[in-house]
Design an enzyme around this catalytic site. Structure first.
Site, short mmCIF file in Angstrom:
data_model
loop_
_atom_site.label_atom_id
_atom_site.label_comp_id
_atom_site.label_asym_id
_atom_site.label_seq_id
_atom_site.Cartn_x
_atom_site.Cartn_y
_atom_site.Cartn_z
N CYS B 172 -4.29 -6.83 10.29
CA CYS B 172 -5.55 -6.47 9.63
C CYS B 172 -6.17 -7.62 8.83
O CYS B 172 -7.24 -7.47 8.25
CB CYS B 172 -5.33 -5.26 8.76
SG CYS B 172 -4.54 -3.95 9.69
N HIS B 313 -10.28 -4.97 0.68
CA HIS B 313 -9.65 -4.51 1.92
C HIS B 313 -9.82 -2.98 1.97
O HIS B 313 -10.20 -2.43 2.99
CB HIS B 313 -8.18 -4.92 1.94
CG HIS B 313 -7.53 -4.79 3.27
ND1 HIS B 313 -8.13 -5.20 4.43
CD2 HIS B 313 -6.31 -4.28 3.64
CE1 HIS B 313 -7.30 -4.95 5.46
NE2 HIS B 313 -6.21 -4.39 5.00
N GLU B 324 -3.89 -2.99 -4.31
CA GLU B 324 -5.01 -3.95 -4.29
C GLU B 324 -5.73 -3.91 -5.64
O GLU B 324 -6.07 -4.96 -6.21
CB GLU B 324 -5.97 -3.62 -3.14
CG GLU B 324 -7.06 -4.67 -2.97
CD GLU B 324 -7.96 -4.42 -1.77
OE1 GLU B 324 -7.86 -3.34 -1.15
OE2 GLU B 324 -8.77 -5.30 -1.46
N LYS B 345 -14.93 0.38 4.57
CA LYS B 345 -14.14 1.15 5.54
C LYS B 345 -14.41 2.65 5.48
O LYS B 345 -14.12 3.37 6.44
CB LYS B 345 -12.65 0.85 5.36
CG LYS B 345 -12.31 -0.58 5.80
CD LYS B 345 -10.84 -0.88 5.78
CE LYS B 345 -10.52 -2.29 6.24
NZ LYS B 345 -10.84 -3.33 5.23
N HIS B 350 -11.32 1.43 9.80
CA HIS B 350 -10.59 0.17 9.69
C HIS B 350 -10.59 -0.51 11.06
O HIS B 350 -9.94 -0.06 12.00
CB HIS B 350 -9.16 0.46 9.23
CG HIS B 350 -8.39 -0.76 8.85
ND1 HIS B 350 -8.81 -2.04 9.14
CD2 HIS B 350 -7.21 -0.89 8.19
CE1 HIS B 350 -7.91 -2.90 8.68
NE2 HIS B 350 -6.94 -2.23 8.10
N PHE B 409 -0.27 -6.17 8.25
CA PHE B 409 1.15 -5.89 8.43
C PHE B 409 1.87 -7.22 8.60
O PHE B 409 1.35 -8.16 9.20
CB PHE B 409 1.37 -5.04 9.68
CG PHE B 409 1.02 -3.59 9.51
CD1 PHE B 409 0.77 -3.04 8.26
CD2 PHE B 409 0.96 -2.75 10.62
CE1 PHE B 409 0.46 -1.70 8.11
CE2 PHE B 409 0.65 -1.40 10.49
CZ PHE B 409 0.40 -0.87 9.24
#
Lengths: 86, 423
Positions: B172, B313, B324, B345, B350, B409
């Site tokens: 991502c 994000h 975050e 998002k 996403h 990830f």
């Protein structure tokens, strides 16, 4: 009648797979030189022929047979020969 | 530190001069941007496959996308959707940048467009053929269609671009890393311009099965899809997957000025780090992201209090949004309360490997227009997420410095800093 039918089916596969016009698919047309195919296209074409004509050729198209299929006519002749040898 | 300063004295300046977007809320930068500002959602029930029985049945799919309008049917047939989104996004970026590729040296133009996963539907379809019919029926186009670097290769073929070309892969964070690596190459003078970004077409049964198995996706809002992605909201319950692509044209300032290009903004810094903590969970101390900030501000020399906007994000998963937020508060201290922090998002879902590029485009448009896109579906405050997320309604502010940040990830983090351009 049978051979015309085979020719039509061969031509249809070529038109679909190579994104060319039906008029371009003359018997003498070479896949690589005239119809814009690359080496990956020719592999896929042979797979499609094998799948479409499995009843006529009853088996796999070998690598050496595939290598000889350079023009539209080569393919039609190959299938007709297989039919005649029955 | 001395090395960093030395490089920055000799390096070239890099600007954003073109944007191409293919997203669940629009094709082209104008449509996507206007819908983001209006707070519209692109999330619907899944239409591309029957999701009955899956815990998550919602997604951000690209609407009215017909690749045959953009490329030959041969290109369409040979490629995975992820690559087709990328080609179309690049065509849109070329048009937006008003760049005449016949008038520039194409050996100096690169492409760095990555993907989080690559050709997922190609893998699934060919795998089915493999099991049902055997190895002889696998398409000769399977490997080139599924590899996650092929989008860059196809774009280069389509436009004849012979500069640096590769894919970037960090789940991502892919889009941000791709832009960052492009930025570095341009700074070093290794190319004059680079099309950079990411692309993803992971809305497939197999990826849904995988992400659902991880308990990562939203499952409580299947009856109201447009509300399913709710970054930073107390009732968020997972991310919503989206398809699409973002490709930006980055140019050295001298190249952009020579062709009198429209300049959206300047890119002044990029940093990357790894949590080295867990394969999928973010570091609960926010350490990896904080390290990115430290390097970003050391490299740019900007004072953290000068930053006004962070495009977060903000995935809408319980963990991401919490940690975050924690990282922002730890690093920015008292200034965190003055920051505008929004996540798109809620509207797009996403887009995995594409998301960093789409969000970089949002930063560029934010600086250009002075308009801040909202975080939609924000209704119930979470005590652990207590920043100004620009809830539900857009706002305005003259933004001089903006940051885009993404985490993938693997614990892979990337941040990028944008600055209002002045010569």
């Amino acid at each position: 009648m049978t051979s015309n039918n085979i020719e039509a089916r061969v031509r249809k596969i070529i038109v679909d797979q190579l994104d060319v016009n039906e008029e371009q698919v003359t018997p003498e047309a070479s896949f690589l030189d005239d119809l814009g195919a690359d080496s990956l296209d020719t592999v896929e074409l042979v797979m499609a022929f094998e799948d479409e004509f499995k009843d006529e050729i009853r088996g796999e198209i070998s690598e050496s047979e595939a290598e000889k299929m350079r023009t539209v006519k080569d393919v039609i002749d190959f299938i007709n020969k297989k039919l005649a040898s029955e | 530190m001395a090395t960093v300063l030395e490089i920055s004295r000799t390096s070239k300046r890099v600007v954003v001069t073109g944007i191409g977007l293919v997203t669940p809320i629009g094709i082209g930068v104008s449509e996507s941007w206007e819908n983001l500002l209006a707070g519209k959602s692109g999330i619907t029930g899944v239409t591309s496959f029957d999701a009955t029985g899956y815990p998550c049945r919602v997604a951000g799919e690209v609407k009215n996308f017909n690749p045959a309008e953009w490329v030959s049917s041969k290109v369409v047939r040979r490629n995975d959707s992820y690559a087709l989104y990328a080609i179309v996004a690049t065509k849109l970026a070329v048009a937006d940048a008003n760049i005449n590729l016949d008038e520039i040296d194409r050996s100096r133009i690169g492409v760095i467009v990555g993907s989080g996963i690559g050709g997922m539907s190609t893998i699934s379809e060919q795998s089915k053929i493999f099991h049902e019919k055997g190895h002889r029926y696998i398409s000769p186009f399977m490997i080139p269609a599924l590899i996650a670097n092929i989008a860059s290769g196809i774009i280069a073929i389509e436009f004849g671009l012979k500069g640096p070309n590769f894919g970037v892969l960090s789940a991502c964070a892919t889009g941000t890393h791709a832009m960052g690596e492009a930025f570095n190459l341009l700074e070093l003078g290794k190319a004059d311009a680079i099309f950079a970004g990411g692309s993803e077409a992971a809305v497939t049964p197999l990826s849904f099965a995988g992400f659902c198995s991880m308990r990562a996706m939203s499952t409580s809002y299947n009856d109201t899809p447009e509300t399913a992605s709710r970054p930073f909201d107390a009732t968020r319950d997972g991310f919503v997957m989206g398809n699409g692509s973002g490709v930006l044209l980055l140019e050295t300032l001298e190249h952009a000025l020579a062709r009198k290009a429209k300049i959206y903004c300047e890119i002044i810094g990029y940093s990357a780090s790894c949590d080295a903590y867990h394969i999928t969970s973010p570091d609960p101390t926010g350490g990896g992201l904080i390290q990115c900030y430290e390097e970003l501000f050391a490299e740019t020399g900007v004072n953290p209090t000068e930053v006004q906007y962070i495009n977060a994000h903000g995935t809408s998963t319980p963990y991401n949004d919490k940690f975050e937020t924690l990282a922002i508060k730890k690093f920015f201290g008292a200034h965190a309360d003055k920051l505008l922090v929004s996540s798109i998002k809620g509207a797009t879902g996403h887009l995995l490997g594409a998301t960093g590029a789409v969000e970089a485009a949002v930063c560029a448009k934010t600086i250009e227009t002075g308009k801040i896109v909202p975080t939609i579906n924000y209704s119930i405050p979470d005590p652990e997420c207590d920043l100004n997320y620009v809830p539900n309604k857009s706002t305005t502010a003259d933004i001089q410095y903006a940051i885009s940040q993404n985490m993938g990830f693997g614990g892979q983090n990337a941040t990028m800093m944008f600055k209002k351009f002045s010569s």
